[in-house]
Design a protein around this motif. Structure first.
Motif, PDB file in Angstrom:
ATOM      1  N   THR A   1       5.371   8.108   6.915  1.00  0.00           N
ATOM      2  CA  THR A   1       5.084   7.057   7.559  1.00  0.00           C
ATOM      3  C   THR A   1       5.057   7.823   8.746  1.00  0.00           C
ATOM      4  O   THR A   1       5.082   6.413   9.932  1.00  0.00           O
ATOM      5  CB  THR A   1       6.364   6.517   8.031  1.00  0.00           C
ATOM      6  OG1 THR A   1       7.934   7.349   8.500  1.00  0.00           O
ATOM      7  CG2 THR A   1       6.646   5.693   6.324  1.00  0.00           C
ATOM      8  N   THR A   2       3.939   8.535   9.128  1.00  0.00           N
ATOM      9  CA  THR A   2       3.460   8.773  10.617  1.00  0.00           C
ATOM     10  C   THR A   2       1.948   8.257  10.823  1.00  0.00           C
ATOM     11  O   THR A   2       1.476   7.278  10.127  1.00  0.00           O
ATOM     12  CB  THR A   2       2.893  10.175  10.906  1.00  0.00           C
ATOM     13  OG1 THR A   2       2.269  10.120   9.641  1.00  0.00           O
ATOM     14  CG2 THR A   2       3.836  11.467  10.772  1.00  0.00           C
ATOM     15  N   SER A   3       1.983   6.721  12.272  1.00  0.00           N
ATOM     16  CA  SER A   3       1.423   6.606  12.928  1.00  0.00           C
ATOM     17  C   SER A   3      -0.780   6.911  12.423  1.00  0.00           C
ATOM     18  O   SER A   3      -1.024   6.134  11.890  1.00  0.00           O
ATOM     19  CB  SER A   3       0.810   6.806  14.345  1.00  0.00           C
ATOM     20  OG  SER A   3       0.165   8.289  14.536  1.00  0.00           O
ATOM     21  N   SER A   4      -0.906   7.942  12.396  1.00  0.00           N
ATOM     22  CA  SER A   4      -1.925   9.009  11.038  1.00  0.00           C
ATOM     23  C   SER A   4      -2.131   8.591  10.524  1.00  0.00           C
ATOM     24  O   SER A   4      -3.103   7.740   9.747  1.00  0.00           O
ATOM     25  CB  SER A   4      -1.859  10.466  11.567  1.00  0.00           C
ATOM     26  OG  SER A   4      -1.115  10.580  11.279  1.00  0.00           O
ATOM     27  N   LYS A   5      -1.183   8.666   8.972  1.00  0.00           N
ATOM     28  CA  LYS A   5      -1.144   8.412   7.518  1.00  0.00           C
ATOM     29  C   LYS A   5      -0.781   6.979   7.682  1.00  0.00           C
ATOM     30  O   LYS A   5      -2.289   6.419   6.812  1.00  0.00           O
ATOM     31  CB  LYS A   5       0.040   8.649   6.869  1.00  0.00           C
ATOM     32  CG  LYS A   5       0.690  10.830   6.931  1.00  0.00           C
ATOM     33  CD  LYS A   5      -0.819  11.019   6.383  1.00  0.00           C
ATOM     34  CE  LYS A   5      -0.943  12.712   5.981  1.00  0.00           C
ATOM     35  NZ  LYS A   5      -2.540  13.005   5.210  1.00  0.00           N
ATOM     36  N   LEU A   6      -0.279   5.830   8.410  1.00  0.00           N
ATOM     37  CA  LEU A   6      -0.161   4.451   8.511  1.00  0.00           C
ATOM     38  C   LEU A   6      -2.045   3.570   8.706  1.00  0.00           C
ATOM     39  O   LEU A   6      -2.283   3.173   7.833  1.00  0.00           O
ATOM     40  CB  LEU A   6       1.215   3.680   8.801  1.00  0.00           C
ATOM     41  CG  LEU A   6       2.373   3.968   8.789  1.00  0.00           C
ATOM     42  CD1 LEU A   6       2.613   3.581   9.475  1.00  0.00           C
ATOM     43  CD2 LEU A   6       2.739   3.672   7.154  1.00  0.00           C
ATOM     44  N   LYS A   7      -2.341   4.804   9.214  1.00  0.00           N
ATOM     45  CA  LYS A   7      -4.007   4.375   9.766  1.00  0.00           C
ATOM     46  C   LYS A   7      -5.124   4.556   8.891  1.00  0.00           C
ATOM     47  O   LYS A   7      -5.171   3.387   8.489  1.00  0.00           O
ATOM     48  CB  LYS A   7      -4.182   4.762  11.120  1.00  0.00           C
ATOM     49  CG  LYS A   7      -5.665   4.620  11.471  1.00  0.00           C
ATOM     50  CD  LYS A   7      -6.161   4.872  13.360  1.00  0.00           C
ATOM     51  CE  LYS A   7      -7.371   4.049  13.440  1.00  0.00           C
ATOM     52  NZ  LYS A   7      -8.133   4.471  12.349  1.00  0.00           N
ATOM     53  N   GLU A   8      -4.737   5.692   8.560  1.00  0.00           N
ATOM     54  CA  GLU A   8      -5.672   6.205   7.389  1.00  0.00           C
ATOM     55  C   GLU A   8      -5.211   4.445   5.805  1.00  0.00           C
ATOM     56  O   GLU A   8      -6.129   4.397   5.295  1.00  0.00           O
ATOM     57  CB  GLU A   8      -4.877   7.192   6.094  1.00  0.00           C
ATOM     58  CG  GLU A   8      -5.846   8.397   7.468  1.00  0.00           C
ATOM     59  CD  GLU A   8      -4.829   9.102   6.820  1.00  0.00           C
ATOM     60  OE1 GLU A   8      -5.086  10.905   7.813  1.00  0.00           O
ATOM     61  OE2 GLU A   8      -4.894   9.811   6.022  1.00  0.00           O
ATOM     62  N   SER A   9      -3.756   4.518   5.532  1.00  0.00           N
ATOM     63  CA  SER A   9      -3.783   3.359   4.729  1.00  0.00           C
ATOM     64  C   SER A   9      -3.847   2.749   5.045  1.00  0.00           C
ATOM     65  O   SER A   9      -4.572   1.448   4.073  1.00  0.00           O
ATOM     66  CB  SER A   9      -2.173   3.838   3.837  1.00  0.00           C
ATOM     67  OG  SER A   9      -1.868   5.060   3.759  1.00  0.00           O
ATOM     68  N   ILE A  10      -4.175   1.397   6.089  1.00  0.00           N
ATOM     69  CA  ILE A  10      -4.907   0.415   6.564  1.00  0.00           C
ATOM     70  C   ILE A  10      -6.498   0.959   6.208  1.00  0.00           C
ATOM     71  O   ILE A  10      -6.834  -0.591   5.872  1.00  0.00           O
ATOM     72  CB  ILE A  10      -4.204   0.295   7.977  1.00  0.00           C
ATOM     73  CG1 ILE A  10      -2.677  -0.069   8.122  1.00  0.00           C
ATOM     74  CG2 ILE A  10      -5.328  -1.040   8.567  1.00  0.00           C
ATOM     75  CD1 ILE A  10      -2.273  -0.208  10.038  1.00  0.00           C
ATOM     76  N   ASP A  11      -6.839   1.691   6.232  1.00  0.00           N
ATOM     77  CA  ASP A  11      -7.980   1.381   6.025  1.00  0.00           C
ATOM     78  C   ASP A  11      -8.805   1.534   5.167  1.00  0.00           C
ATOM     79  O   ASP A  11      -9.776   0.418   4.402  1.00  0.00           O
ATOM     80  CB  ASP A  11      -8.786   3.260   6.988  1.00  0.00           C
ATOM     81  CG  ASP A  11      -9.025   3.200   8.737  1.00  0.00           C
ATOM     82  OD1 ASP A  11      -8.707   4.266   9.126  1.00  0.00           O
ATOM     83  OD2 ASP A  11      -9.004   2.741   8.929  1.00  0.00           O
TER      84      ASP A  11
ATOM     85  N   GLN B   1       0.828  -0.425   0.087  1.00  0.00           N
ATOM     86  CA  GLN B   1       0.200  -0.142  -0.153  1.00  0.00           C
ATOM     87  C   GLN B   1       0.293   1.263  -0.465  1.00  0.00           C
ATOM     88  O   GLN B   1       1.722   1.225   0.757  1.00  0.00           O
ATOM     89  CB  GLN B   1      -0.825   0.031   0.861  1.00  0.00           C
ATOM     90  CG  GLN B   1      -1.706   1.673   1.347  1.00  0.00           C
ATOM     91  CD  GLN B   1      -2.573   1.157   0.935  1.00  0.00           C
ATOM     92  OE1 GLN B   1      -3.165   0.289  -0.421  1.00  0.00           O
ATOM     93  NE2 GLN B   1      -3.780   2.099   0.115  1.00  0.00           N
ATOM     94  N   TYR B   2       0.584   2.649  -0.969  1.00  0.00           N
ATOM     95  CA  TYR B   2       1.418   3.655  -0.691  1.00  0.00           C
ATOM     96  C   TYR B   2       0.955   4.140   0.044  1.00  0.00           C
ATOM     97  O   TYR B   2       0.103   4.370   0.975  1.00  0.00           O
ATOM     98  CB  TYR B   2       1.278   4.531  -2.688  1.00  0.00           C
ATOM     99  CG  TYR B   2       2.251   5.455  -2.507  1.00  0.00           C
ATOM    100  CD1 TYR B   2       1.615   6.874  -2.751  1.00  0.00           C
ATOM    101  CD2 TYR B   2       2.803   4.934  -2.492  1.00  0.00           C
ATOM    102  CE1 TYR B   2       1.727   7.928  -1.956  1.00  0.00           C
ATOM    103  CE2 TYR B   2       4.278   6.359  -3.025  1.00  0.00           C
ATOM    104  CZ  TYR B   2       2.875   8.266  -3.147  1.00  0.00           C
ATOM    105  OH  TYR B   2       3.575   9.555  -2.619  1.00  0.00           O
ATOM    106  N   VAL B   3       1.886   5.194   1.275  1.00  0.00           N
ATOM    107  CA  VAL B   3       2.005   6.026   2.176  1.00  0.00           C
ATOM    108  C   VAL B   3       2.860   7.300   1.456  1.00  0.00           C
ATOM    109  O   VAL B   3       3.688   6.847   1.185  1.00  0.00           O
ATOM    110  CB  VAL B   3       2.411   4.816   3.202  1.00  0.00           C
ATOM    111  CG1 VAL B   3       1.411   4.096   3.629  1.00  0.00           C
ATOM    112  CG2 VAL B   3       3.484   5.013   2.793  1.00  0.00           C
TER     113      VAL B   3
END
Length: 267
Positions: free
Chosen positions: A27-37, A22-24
């Motif tokens: 690598t902040t926690s908030s951005k990673l969570k959005e990408s995981i969502d 998944q492209y991000v």
């Protein structure tokens, strides 16, 4: 970011599956969570069934790479990719040749209007290795290979041609030198009462070993050869010898390895 799911199947077996990359942007926690969502929604999965998560750490990256290596096809692919980088990047000459070939292909593509141009585009790219602790290094390795692929193919053609030419030249030199060496050695043979003896060939044989025979040694060898051949041809103990091994043994038995030391050095 790579996404791996671990779950328990109907047989209570723990299963791990590599789901994708998944492209991000960050690598902040908030951005990673959005990408995981986004990734979970894309695959109709829900956070409600999620029991744990882990990301953004060297240990996780190592686990991911280790998992990928369990797949023989993926492991073999990245092993081959790294081998390719090693072959091309093992010398400055090859790296320079790859860069020149890449620039040449780039200019051709621009001239034929096959490539978009603009600020920041078509920057110089070198081959990159896939690391063991950063999954994005695998992505970078693939991108660099895809971008330079045509130039890499041209480079391998050049490497194969160079290896063939070097091998042919080496074979020619070895064959020529080896043949001359065997011819000269044959002149030492005691077979048929030293019928093959040739003083000039034996002196030339000594010239092939400059570390063992100085100019003065070769001069002394010439004098010894005259006395040596007269002696062995008149001694019945040498009349039935077969091969250089028997000659060397007989010279030692009779103490001639000291009398004709330079001749024995050739033997």
């Amino acid at each position: 970011m790579a996404v791996i799911l671990r779950y328990v199947d109907n047989k209570s077996q723990v299963i791990e599956r590599f789901m994708g990359v998944q492209y991000v942007i960050e690598t902040t926690s908030s951005k990673l969570k959005e990408s995981i969502d986004e990734f979970l929604k894309l695959h109709d999965l829900s956070y409600s069934n999620l029991r744990g998560q882990g990301y953004d750490g060297t240990s996780n990256m190592r686990a991911l790479v280790a998992l990928a290596k369990k797949n023989s096809d993926i492991g073999a692919f990245f092993t081959m990719t790294n081998s390719l980088v090693n072959v091309v990047g093992c010398s400055c000459k090859r790296r320079d040749a790859l860069r020149d070939k890449q620039q040449e292909n780039l200019m051709k593509a621009i001239e034929n209007d096959c490539l978009e141009t603009g600020q920041g585009l078509n920057q110089e790219i070198s081959l990159k290795r896939a690391g063991d602790t950063r999954w994005n290094s695998h992505y970078d390795a693939l991108i660099s290979l895809i971008t330079t692929f045509s130039s890499v193919v041209d480079m391998f053609d050049m490497i194969v041609e160079d290896c063939y030419n070097d091998s042919a030249e080496l074979d020619d030199c070895f064959a020529e030198g080896n043949t001359e060496l065997l011819i000269c050695l044959a002149r030492l043979s005691p077979n048929d009462s030293f019928v093959a003896f040739d003083k000039e060939k034996l002196v030339f044989l000594a010239q092939m070993y400059p570390k063992d025979f100085t100019d003065q040694d070769r001069s002394a060898l010439q004098d010894q050869l005259d006395i040596y051949i007269h002696f062995v041809c008149s001694d019945n103990d040498f009349s039935q010898l077969r091969g250089i091994n028997e000659l060397a043994k007989k010279m030692v038995d009779k103490g001639l390895h000291r009398t004709f030391a330079y001749v024995y050095l050739l033997v």
